[in-house]
Design a protein around this motif. Structure first.
Motif, PDB file in Angstrom:
ATOM      1  N   GLN A 106     -10.294  -0.371  -6.569  1.00  0.00           N
ATOM      2  CA  GLN A 106     -10.567   0.589  -5.093  1.00  0.00           C
ATOM      3  C   GLN A 106      -8.947   0.194  -4.333  1.00  0.00           C
ATOM      4  OE1 GLN A 106     -13.499   1.113  -2.669  1.00  0.00           O
ATOM      5  NE2 GLN A 106     -15.225  -0.134  -4.177  1.00  0.00           N
ATOM      6  N   LEU A 107      -7.876  -0.929  -4.823  1.00  0.00           N
ATOM      7  CA  LEU A 107      -6.483  -0.278  -3.980  1.00  0.00           C
ATOM      8  C   LEU A 107      -5.630   0.117  -4.435  1.00  0.00           C
ATOM      9  CD1 LEU A 107      -6.167  -4.266  -4.131  1.00  0.00           C
ATOM     10  CD2 LEU A 107      -7.028  -3.035  -1.625  1.00  0.00           C
ATOM     11  N   TYR A 120     -11.986  -5.703   2.755  1.00  0.00           N
ATOM     12  CA  TYR A 120     -11.629  -6.114   1.324  1.00  0.00           C
ATOM     13  C   TYR A 120     -11.282  -7.529   1.090  1.00  0.00           C
ATOM     14  CZ  TYR A 120      -8.797  -6.921  -2.937  1.00  0.00           C
ATOM     15  OH  TYR A 120      -7.973  -7.981  -4.256  1.00  0.00           O
ATOM     16  N   PHE A 134      -9.882  -0.488   5.429  1.00  0.00           N
ATOM     17  CA  PHE A 134     -10.716  -1.115   4.271  1.00  0.00           C
ATOM     18  C   PHE A 134      -9.652  -2.031   3.602  1.00  0.00           C
ATOM     19  CE2 PHE A 134      -9.893  -1.131   0.211  1.00  0.00           C
ATOM     20  CZ  PHE A 134     -10.891  -1.171  -0.980  1.00  0.00           C
ATOM     21  N   LEU A 135      -8.487  -1.944   3.766  1.00  0.00           N
ATOM     22  CA  LEU A 135      -7.744  -4.253   4.230  1.00  0.00           C
ATOM     23  C   LEU A 135      -9.070  -5.008   3.910  1.00  0.00           C
ATOM     24  CD1 LEU A 135      -6.238  -5.944   2.049  1.00  0.00           C
ATOM     25  CD2 LEU A 135      -3.762  -4.996   4.456  1.00  0.00           C
ATOM     26  N   ARG A 157       0.553  -0.937  -0.413  1.00  0.00           N
ATOM     27  CA  ARG A 157      -0.231   0.093  -0.310  1.00  0.00           C
ATOM     28  C   ARG A 157       0.703   1.041  -0.015  1.00  0.00           C
ATOM     29  NH1 ARG A 157      -3.065  -0.685   5.637  1.00  0.00           N
ATOM     30  NH2 ARG A 157      -1.184  -1.037   6.801  1.00  0.00           N
ATOM     31  N   GLU A 214      -4.992   3.734  -7.283  1.00  0.00           N
ATOM     32  CA  GLU A 214      -4.927   5.459  -7.397  1.00  0.00           C
ATOM     33  C   GLU A 214      -4.472   5.509  -7.998  1.00  0.00           C
ATOM     34  OE1 GLU A 214      -0.628   7.568  -5.506  1.00  0.00           O
ATOM     35  OE2 GLU A 214      -2.276   7.502  -4.291  1.00  0.00           O
ATOM     36  N   ARG A 235      -3.196   2.939  -3.650  1.00  0.00           N
ATOM     37  CA  ARG A 235      -3.186   3.704  -2.456  1.00  0.00           C
ATOM     38  C   ARG A 235      -2.853   3.657  -1.273  1.00  0.00           C
ATOM     39  NH1 ARG A 235      -7.898   4.220  -0.163  1.00  0.00           N
ATOM     40  NH2 ARG A 235      -9.829   2.590   0.175  1.00  0.00           N
ATOM     41  N   ASP A 236      -2.659   4.666  -0.408  1.00  0.00           N
ATOM     42  CA  ASP A 236      -2.562   4.326   0.880  1.00  0.00           C
ATOM     43  C   ASP A 236      -3.760   3.805   2.187  1.00  0.00           C
ATOM     44  OD1 ASP A 236      -1.059   4.064   3.611  1.00  0.00           O
ATOM     45  OD2 ASP A 236      -0.685   6.167   4.146  1.00  0.00           O
ATOM     46  N   TYR A 237      -4.286   3.357   1.688  1.00  0.00           N
ATOM     47  CA  TYR A 237      -5.414   2.153   2.449  1.00  0.00           C
ATOM     48  C   TYR A 237      -5.413   1.827   3.836  1.00  0.00           C
ATOM     49  CZ  TYR A 237      -3.949  -1.800  -0.271  1.00  0.00           C
ATOM     50  OH  TYR A 237      -3.192  -3.070  -0.508  1.00  0.00           O
ATOM     51  N   SER A 238      -6.832   2.035   4.130  1.00  0.00           N
ATOM     52  CA  SER A 238      -6.293   1.454   5.787  1.00  0.00           C
ATOM     53  C   SER A 238      -6.923   0.724   6.012  1.00  0.00           C
ATOM     54  CB  SER A 238      -7.615   2.549   6.537  1.00  0.00           C
ATOM     55  OG  SER A 238      -8.913   1.654   5.935  1.00  0.00           O
TER      56      SER A 238
END
Length: 198
Positions: free
Chosen positions: A166-167, A143, A139-140, A102, A169, A133-136
């Motif tokens: 959605q992972l 997912y 979210f991970l 990420r 950018e 993207r720098d997902y939380s």
């Protein structure tokens, strides 16, 4: 339609879908090859070269059993942080990998090879850069819960054509290459081989 037969030497649903969508007539015969043995003799720093070599080995394996057909082999490798990444063996391994990737970029290399009469007549590779993207963590986890073990079928633990989009950018390169095959060069070779109309 031409009288030429095409066999896809891959079990990938995405590759089947690409060929179907492009109107290419084909059958499927999964190549029985030892991918780990091929990887063991290949320079791990050359991820693009490995994708092509795996595609060539698969095409040849099926072509030797059906020499009259055109056989399309394909494979994909992922390079990240200077190393070669393999498919995750468990959801926990997928989570660890996605957490490490990420906010960073990695490269996907999609190789393809066309064989006939037990010989490779064409091979090629295309590469894309994938920026996550720098997902939380939340979210991970969501997912992975939504996708389940389906993520284990992909070298990157994601399907760009699904929730995995959605992972990211940004993606630099061809969409079909992300899905697992350099489709435009493959179609050009199938026209040259007489499998598709010119």
């Amino acid at each position: 339609m031409s009288g030429e037969r095409l066999i896809l030497a891959s079990k990938s649903a995405a590759r089947r879908s690409m060929l179907d969508g492009a109107g290419v007539p084909f059958s499927v015969q999964v190549a029985d090859v030892d991918e780990d043995a091929v990887k063991a003799t290949h320079d791990p720093a050359d991820a693009a070269g490995l994708a092509v070599e795996l595609a060539r080995v698969k095409a040849l394996a099926v072509s030797r059993h059906d020499p009259e057909a055109w056989v399309l082999g394909a494979d994909q490798t992922l390079a990240f942080a200077g190393g070669l990444v393999s498919k995750a063996s468990s959801l926990e391994a997928a989570r660890t990998r996605l957490a490490a990737m990420r906010g960073r970029s990695h490269q996907l290399h999609s190789g393809a090879a066309l064989a006939r009469n037990g010989q490779v007549v064409w091979s090629g590779v295309d590469s894309v850069t994938m920026r996550m993207r720098d997902y939380s963590d939340a979210f991970l986890d969501a997912y992975l819960a939504a996708e389940g073990e389906a993520v284990l079928a992909s070298v990157g633990s994601y399907r760009l054509e699904g929730l995995g989009a959605q992972l990211f950018e940004a993606v630099e390169g061809d969409y079909f290459t992300v899905l697992g095959m350099p489709l435009w060069p493959v179609l050009a070779e199938l026209r040259r081989a007489g499998v598709l109309a010119t």
